[in-house]
Motif scaffolding. Structure first.
Motif, PDB file in Angstrom:
ATOM      1  N   TRP A 152      -4.733   7.751  -6.734  1.00 40.27           N
ATOM      2  CA  TRP A 152      -3.692   8.540  -6.059  1.00 40.27           C
ATOM      3  C   TRP A 152      -2.380   8.343  -6.819  1.00 40.27           C
ATOM      4  O   TRP A 152      -1.572   7.475  -6.491  1.00 40.27           O
ATOM      5  N   PRO A 153      -2.150   9.141  -7.875  1.00 40.63           N
ATOM      6  CA  PRO A 153      -0.992   8.904  -8.741  1.00 40.63           C
ATOM      7  C   PRO A 153       0.300   9.533  -8.236  1.00 40.63           C
ATOM      8  O   PRO A 153       1.133   9.975  -9.029  1.00 40.63           O
ATOM      9  N   MET A 154       0.487   9.551  -6.928  1.00 39.56           N
ATOM     10  CA  MET A 154       1.649  10.223  -6.355  1.00 39.56           C
ATOM     11  C   MET A 154       2.624   9.264  -5.674  1.00 39.56           C
ATOM     12  O   MET A 154       3.546   9.714  -4.977  1.00 39.56           O
ATOM     13  N   SER A 155       2.450   7.963  -5.866  1.00 37.97           N
ATOM     14  CA  SER A 155       3.362   7.045  -5.176  1.00 37.97           C
ATOM     15  C   SER A 155       4.761   7.086  -5.767  1.00 37.97           C
ATOM     16  O   SER A 155       5.742   6.824  -5.068  1.00 37.97           O
ATOM     17  N   GLY A 156       4.873   7.429  -7.070  1.00 42.59           N
ATOM     18  CA  GLY A 156       6.197   7.543  -7.669  1.00 42.59           C
ATOM     19  C   GLY A 156       7.081   8.544  -6.941  1.00 42.59           C
ATOM     20  O   GLY A 156       8.208   8.222  -6.528  1.00 42.59           O
ATOM     21  N   PRO A 157       6.620   9.797  -6.748  1.00 46.56           N
ATOM     22  CA  PRO A 157       7.440  10.757  -6.004  1.00 46.56           C
ATOM     23  C   PRO A 157       7.794  10.309  -4.590  1.00 46.56           C
ATOM     24  O   PRO A 157       8.928  10.508  -4.144  1.00 46.56           O
ATOM     25  N   TRP A 158       6.827   9.694  -3.889  1.00 45.59           N
ATOM     26  CA  TRP A 158       7.151   9.262  -2.524  1.00 45.59           C
ATOM     27  C   TRP A 158       8.195   8.144  -2.549  1.00 45.59           C
ATOM     28  O   TRP A 158       9.185   8.171  -1.799  1.00 45.59           O
ATOM     29  N   THR A 213       0.857  -1.173   0.000  1.00 47.59           N
ATOM     30  CA  THR A 213       0.000   0.000   0.000  1.00 47.59           C
ATOM     31  C   THR A 213       0.902   1.235   0.000  1.00 47.59           C
ATOM     32  O   THR A 213       1.628   1.490   0.958  1.00 47.59           O
ATOM     33  N   LEU A 214       0.839   1.981  -1.110  1.00 47.14           N
ATOM     34  CA  LEU A 214       1.876   2.955  -1.415  1.00 47.14           C
ATOM     35  C   LEU A 214       1.584   4.376  -0.935  1.00 47.14           C
ATOM     36  O   LEU A 214       2.413   5.265  -1.121  1.00 47.14           O
ATOM     37  N   ASN A 215       0.409   4.604  -0.334  1.00 46.49           N
ATOM     38  CA  ASN A 215       0.127   5.975   0.094  1.00 46.49           C
ATOM     39  C   ASN A 215       0.621   6.261   1.508  1.00 46.49           C
ATOM     40  O   ASN A 215       0.412   7.339   2.037  1.00 46.49           O
ATOM     41  N   ILE A 216       1.302   5.295   2.132  1.00 51.31           N
ATOM     42  CA  ILE A 216       2.014   5.493   3.396  1.00 51.31           C
ATOM     43  C   ILE A 216       2.692   4.210   3.848  1.00 51.31           C
ATOM     44  O   ILE A 216       3.859   4.205   4.252  1.00 51.31           O
ATOM     45  N   GLY A 275      12.628  10.130 -14.153  1.00 49.41           N
ATOM     46  CA  GLY A 275      11.394   9.645 -14.773  1.00 49.41           C
ATOM     47  C   GLY A 275      10.160  10.020 -13.985  1.00 49.41           C
ATOM     48  O   GLY A 275       9.124  10.390 -14.550  1.00 49.41           O
ATOM     49  N   SER A 276      10.257   9.930 -12.662  1.00 55.39           N
ATOM     50  CA  SER A 276       9.127  10.318 -11.811  1.00 55.39           C
ATOM     51  C   SER A 276       8.862  11.817 -11.908  1.00 55.39           C
ATOM     52  O   SER A 276       7.708  12.258 -11.988  1.00 55.39           O
ATOM     53  N   LEU A 325       5.011  16.435  -1.991  1.00 55.28           N
ATOM     54  CA  LEU A 325       5.737  15.327  -2.620  1.00 55.28           C
ATOM     55  C   LEU A 325       6.478  15.788  -3.873  1.00 55.28           C
ATOM     56  O   LEU A 325       7.631  15.403  -4.105  1.00 55.28           O
ATOM     57  N   ILE A 326       5.819  16.603  -4.662  1.00 52.31           N
ATOM     58  CA  ILE A 326       6.452  17.089  -5.894  1.00 52.31           C
ATOM     59  C   ILE A 326       7.599  18.036  -5.565  1.00 52.31           C
ATOM     60  O   ILE A 326       8.675  17.965  -6.177  1.00 52.31           O
TER      61      ILE A 326
END
Length: 790
Positions: free
Chosen positions: A446-452, A370-373, A480-481, A529-530
Motif C-alpha cells: 500500500w504505497p499511499m502512506s506518504g500522501p496521507w 500502522t500507516l493505512n489509518i 516530494g510525496s 489521497l492523491i
C-alpha cells in the motif's frame, strides 16, 4: 469529571491505569500486597537499522500491471508478493517496578484512581487501623517516574522494591539504588495475535548492535532503615518513602547504529536522578502538574446534565452506560487528550499503535506505526483540541520517513519522490512488508502512506497559519510525496490518470469473472489521497508565491485524475470497477477518506453515495472503526447516528486482551480493537469536536451534528482551521454565545441564520446580520470577539 475510579486492584493489564510523559510510560496496577508498575520507554525497539537487500521491482511492477489489465487478479496477488520486503521491528517493553508490601492482603476501603486533570494515579486502603497510600506520576520537566508511599501511623511501611524485565537483563544495587541494564533483540518477528513460535533472537549481551537500556531507581525516606542486597531494596519501619525511576537508552537516531555499553546511560541517569531527588517531592509534583496543565487545561467540555451514575466506579459505569450519561461522554473526550499528552510530547517519538504502553515482547502487530489509518488517526484530535505541540513528534517522523522513503522509491521502482507503505517503526522503515505465509497485498502493498501523512503537515499549517513552517518544513516534504504520485500514476484507456497496482486497505473484492482479489487499479482511496495532496500543494504554492512548471504539472494532473464513481447499489465505489465486496460489513471504510478526514466530498450526489456506503457497511465495528464512523456521520450531520455509535463504543470489553470478542472499551477506558489499540480513544475525541464544530469547508459550522441528548453544553479552547480559537456555548440545541480569538491575521467566516451582537473589549457593540447565511469578520492577530446570538 476528570477521574477514573475503581474499588479493586487491576488483575489484567487492560485494567491498569496509564501514566506517561511522552517518553516514559507506566501502567499502574495498584495491588495491595504486590504493587506493579509496568514500564516503557519510547525508543526501546528491536533491531538496529539494518541494510536492506538490493531491490529492483520494475519488472514485477510491469507484470502486475499487465495481469490487472487482463483481469487475472489471483495471479496479480501472487506477483505482487514478489515485491514484499522485510517486516518492521517491534516496540519492546522495558520491564517492571515491583513493590512487595509485608502487611498482608486483608485490605479494606480500597480505592484506586487516575486524576487526568493532574496526571496522577493513586491507591488508598486500610489494613487494620492504618491507612496506606500510594501516589504516582511521570514528570516531563524532570524525566522521572515518582512514586510516594505513606502510612498513616509512624514506622509502618515495610516493603521490598525490585526491578525486572522480559528482555535480556541484569540487575545490581548499591546502598540506596537499584539498576536494571539490558538489551533489546536484534530482530523480532511480527506477532499475529498468538503466534509466538518464532523465538526472539538476542545478540550476545554487551556485544549486540541492538539498543541498550538502563533504568535506575533511587529512594528518599524520612525514617526507617534501608537494606540493599540481591538486586532488591528492603525498606523497614518507614513512614514516608519516595521512589524515583529514570531510564535512558542508546538510541542515537533513525539512521544511526545505537550506542554500545552502559557508561553513557549511567551518566545520564545519575544526572536525572540527582536533580529530581534534590527537589522536595511536593515541589516536583507541583512542577509536573503545572507543566501538564499548560496543555490539558486549554480545553473544557461540559454537557451540563449530571447523573447518579457518576457515583459509580468507572468500570461499572461503562457497563451500565446509557445515552443520557453525558458525564461519561465528557470523561472519555478528555481522556483522549490525556492519553495524547502522555504519549506524545515535543522531542519524543510519535504515539504508536498502543500509544506508549506495551508489556509484550511480541505485541499485537508489533505495536508499530500502522500507516493505512491507525497512526494518522492517533493525531486527528491534536490540532482541533489545542495540542499542536503534541503533533510535532509525528511531523518530525514524517520528515525522517521522507528520507528513507525517497531511497526506497528509487531503489525499488526507479522513480522520484518519496513514500512509505503499510508499516513503519523507530528506524523509519518505508518498504512493503510481508511474506508468503502471512502477507497479503491488501495490507502489505500500500504505497499511499506518504500522501496521507502529508495531510498532517498541511493541517498543522491550516490550524496555526505558520507560513515559516509551511515554507521550510511542510511544502518540501509535500512536494516530494506529490512527485512520487506523479511518477506512479499511469494513463488508462480513456486518458484518465489512475494508480496500478492498487489496493483498498484491508479489503478484498469479487470480480465479474468470479476471482477474489485485492490488487487492482485505481482504488477510490488512492485517487482521493492523491487529489487531496495535489490540491494542498497547489494551495500551498499559491500562499508561498510559487508559480513554476512543476505546479502547473500538478494542476494538470488534478484535472486528469479519474472521477469518483457511484456504483450499482447507489454506493460510492471502492474500486475503479464496480466489484462486489468480499465483506459487506468490513471494518475499514477507506474509500470514504474524501468525506473524513479529507475534504473532497462535501455535498451533492457523491455525499449521498457516501451515506449509502455507510448504511451498507453498518454500524458494527471495533473501537477505532466506530470512532471513524462517528467522525463520518458527524460530517454527514446525523447526530442520532453518532449517538447510536456511542452506545456501541461504551461497551465494556473483556479485560483479557487476547480474547477476540466485543469491542468498545476496556475497564481502564483504553480502546479495544480487540486487542488494545489506542486509536479508538483518539478518534472518539476528534469525533466529539466534529459533532460540535466543523471548519473543513473554508468556513465554520456550529453544532452541525448535535445528538438530541446534548441539549445544552459548552466547548471552550478548541481550534479551527484559519488560526482561530473558539469558545462555544449552546442551550436548547441552539448556539447562544461564541468567543473567537485570532492567532494569525485572517478572516473568520461562519455559517448562521441568526443576527449576532459582536462585542470587543473597549469598543461599542455591533449588530451584524448574516448575508446569504454567512457572517464574515476580519480579524488581526490576538484580536478577540464575543458573539451573542439573537
Amino acid at each position: 469529571m476528570n477521574l477514573l475510579s475503581y474499588k479493586k486492584a487491576a488483575r489484567e493489564w487492560t485494567e491498569a491505569l496509564p501514566l506517561g510523559n511522552g517518553r516514559i510510560g507506566a501502567m499502574h496496577f495498584g495491588g495491595v500486597e504486590t504493587e506493579r508498575f509496568q514500564l516503557n520507554e519510547d525508543t526501546l525497539w528491536s533491531g538496529p537499522p539494518e541494510k536492506k537487500r538490493e531491490y529492483n521491482d520494475q519488472e514485477s511492477l510491469r507484470k502486475v500491471r499487465k495481469l490487472i489489465e487482463d483481469e487475472n487478479y489471483e495471479e496479480a496477488v501472487s506477483e505482487t508478493k514478489n515485491m514484499f520486503g522485510p517486516y518492521t521491528q517491534s516496540y519492546m517493553p522495558l520491564g517492571n517496578l515491583t513493590i512487595q508490601y509485608l502487611h498482608g492482603d486483608a485490605a479494606q476501603k480500597y480505592e484506586r484512581t487516575l486524576d487526568i486533570k493532574k496526571a496522577i494515579s493513586s491507591v488508598n486502603y486500610t489494613v487494620g487501623k492504618i491507612e496506606y497510600t500510594r501516589e504516582a506520576f511521570i514528570s516531563h520537566p524532570h524525566q522521572v517516574l515518582a512514586v510516594r508511599l505513606t502510612s498513616s501511623a509512624a514506622n509502618q511501611l515495610n516493603v521490598i522494591v525490585s526491578l525486572d524485565s522480559t528482555l535480556k537483563y541484569k540487575t545490581s544495587n548499591s546502598s540506596k539504588e537499584l539498576v536494571l541494564q539490558g538489551i533489546c533483540p536484534e530482530k523480532c518477528a511480527p506477532n499475529y495475535f498468538h503466534e509466538n513460535e518464532q523465538p526472539i533472537v538476542y545478540g550476545e549481551f554487551g556485544e549486540t548492535k541492538a539498543i541498550h537500556f538502563e533504568g535506575k531507581l533511587g529512594v528518599v525516606f524520612d525514617d526507617g532503615k534501608l537494606e540493599s542486597s540481591n538486586g532488591k531494596l528492603s525498606i523497614k519501619n518507614a513512614t514516608n518513602v519516595v521512589l524515583y525511576f529514570s531510564v535512558s537508552t542508546s538510541f542515537k537516531g533513525f539512521d544511526q547504529l545505537p550506542g554500545v555499553g552502559f557508561e553513557e546511560l549511567t551518566g545520564k541517569n545519575e544526572a536525572i536522578l540527582s536533580q529530581a531527588m534534590s527537589i522536595p517531592y511536593e515541589q516536583l509534583k507541583e512542577t509536573h502538574i503545572q507543566d501538564y496543565q499548560t496543555l490539558y487545561n486549554r480545553v473544557e467540555f461540559s454537557l451540563g446534565h449530571k447523573l447518579t451514575e457518576e457515583l459509580l466506579d468507572t468500570d461499572e459505569r461503562v457497563q451500565k452506560y446509557r445515552a443520557d450519561d453525558l458525564g461519561m461522554v465528557e470523561l472519555l473526550f478528555q481522556y483522549g487528550r490525556y492519553l495524547l499528552i502522555s504519549s506524545s510530547r515535543e522531542g519524543t517519538q510519535p504515539a504508536n499503535l498502543q500509544g506508549i504502553w506495551n508489556d509484550l515482547t511480541r505485541a499485537p502487530w508489533s505495536s508499530n506505526y500502522t500507516l493505512n489509518i491507525n497512526t494518522e488517526m492517533n493525531y486527528w484530535p491534536a490540532e482541533m483540541t489545542n495540542l499542536s505541540e503534541c503533533h510535532r513528534p509525528l511531523l518530525k517522523a514524517i520528515q525522517e520517513l521522507s528520507v528513507t522513503g525517497k531511497k526506497m522509491v528509487y531503489e525499488r521502482y526507479g522513480i522520484n519522490g518519496w513514500t512509505a507503505h503499510h508499516n513503519t517503526d523507530l528506524w523509519r522503515h518505508a518498504h512493503p512488508v510481508g511474506d508468503d505465509r502471512h502477507g497479503d497485498p491488501n495490507w502489505a502493498f500500500w504505497p499511499m502512506s506518504g500522501p496521507w501523512l502529508c495531510s498532517h503537515l498541511w493541517e498543522h499549517y491550516l490550524y496555526s497559519g505558520n507560513k515559516d513552517f509551511l515554507r521550510e518544513e511542510a511544502y518540501p516534504i509535500m512536494k516530494g510525496s506529490a512527485q512520487f504520485c506523479l511518477d506512479w500514476l499511469m494513463e488508462d484507456e480513456n486518458g484518465y490518470l489512475i494508480t496500478s497496482p492498487s489496493t483498498s486497505p484491508e479489503h478484498h473484492f469479487y470480480a465479474e469473472n468470479g476471482q477474489e482479489g485485492s490488487v487492482t487499479k485505481g482504488s477510490t482511496m488512492d485517487l482521493q489521497l492523491i487529489w487531496d495532496l495535489f490540491t494542498n500543494c497547489v494551495e500551498a504554492a499559491e500562499i508561498l508565491g510559487v508559480d513554476d512548471e512543476w505546479i502547473h504539472q500538478v494542476t494538470t494532473a488534478i484535472e486528469r485524475l479519474h472521477p469518483l464513481q457511484i456504483g450499482k447499489y447507489g454506493q460510492l465505489q471502492e474500486w475503479l470497477l464496480d466489484y462486489e465486496d468480499a465483506e459487506l460489513h468490513h471494518r475499514h471504510v477507506s474509500h470514504l477518506y474524501g468525506v473524513y478526514p479529507g475534504k473532497q466530498i462535501i455535498d451533492g450526489p457523491l455525499l449521498e453515495a457516501s451515506r449509502q456506503t455507510l448504511n451498507r457497511r453498518g454500524d458494527a465495528g471495533t473501537g477505532w472503526s466506530l470512532g471513524w464512523k462517528m467522525c463520518l456521520w458527524a460530517r454527514l450531520k446525523d447526530g442520532e447516528r453518532v449517538n447510536a455509535l456511542l452506545q456501541q463504543l461504551f461497551n465494556i470489553c473483556t479485560a483479557k486482551r487476547e480474547v477476540m470478542v466485543g469491542g468498545g472499551l476496556y475497564p481502564n477506558l483504553l480502546g479495544a480493537h480487540p486487542p488494545f489499540q489506542i486509536d479508538g480513544n483518539f478518534s472518539y475525541t476528534a469525533g466529539v469536536v466534529e459533532v460540535i464544530i466543523q471548519s473543513h469547508k473554508g468556513y465554520v459550522e456550529l453544532l452541525p451534528a448535535l445528538p438530541s441528548t446534548w441539549v445544552q453544553g459548552s466547548l471552550s479552547g478548541v481550534r479551527v482551521r484559519g488560526g482561530f480559537e473558539i469558545n462555544l456555548s449552546w442551550d436548547k440545541m441552539q448556539v447562544s454565545q461564541l468567543d473567537v480569538t485570532c492567532h494569525a491575521e485572517n478572516e473568520f467566516i461562519f455559517k448562521t441564520n441568526n443576527t449576532v451582537i459582536v462585542r470587543e473589549e473597549g469598543r461599542d457593540d455591533i449588530i451584524v446580520e448574516p448575508v446569504d447565511g454567512f457572517i464574515s469578520l476580519k480579524m488581526s492577530n490576538s484580536q478577540k470577539y464575543q458573539l451573542l446570538f439573537l
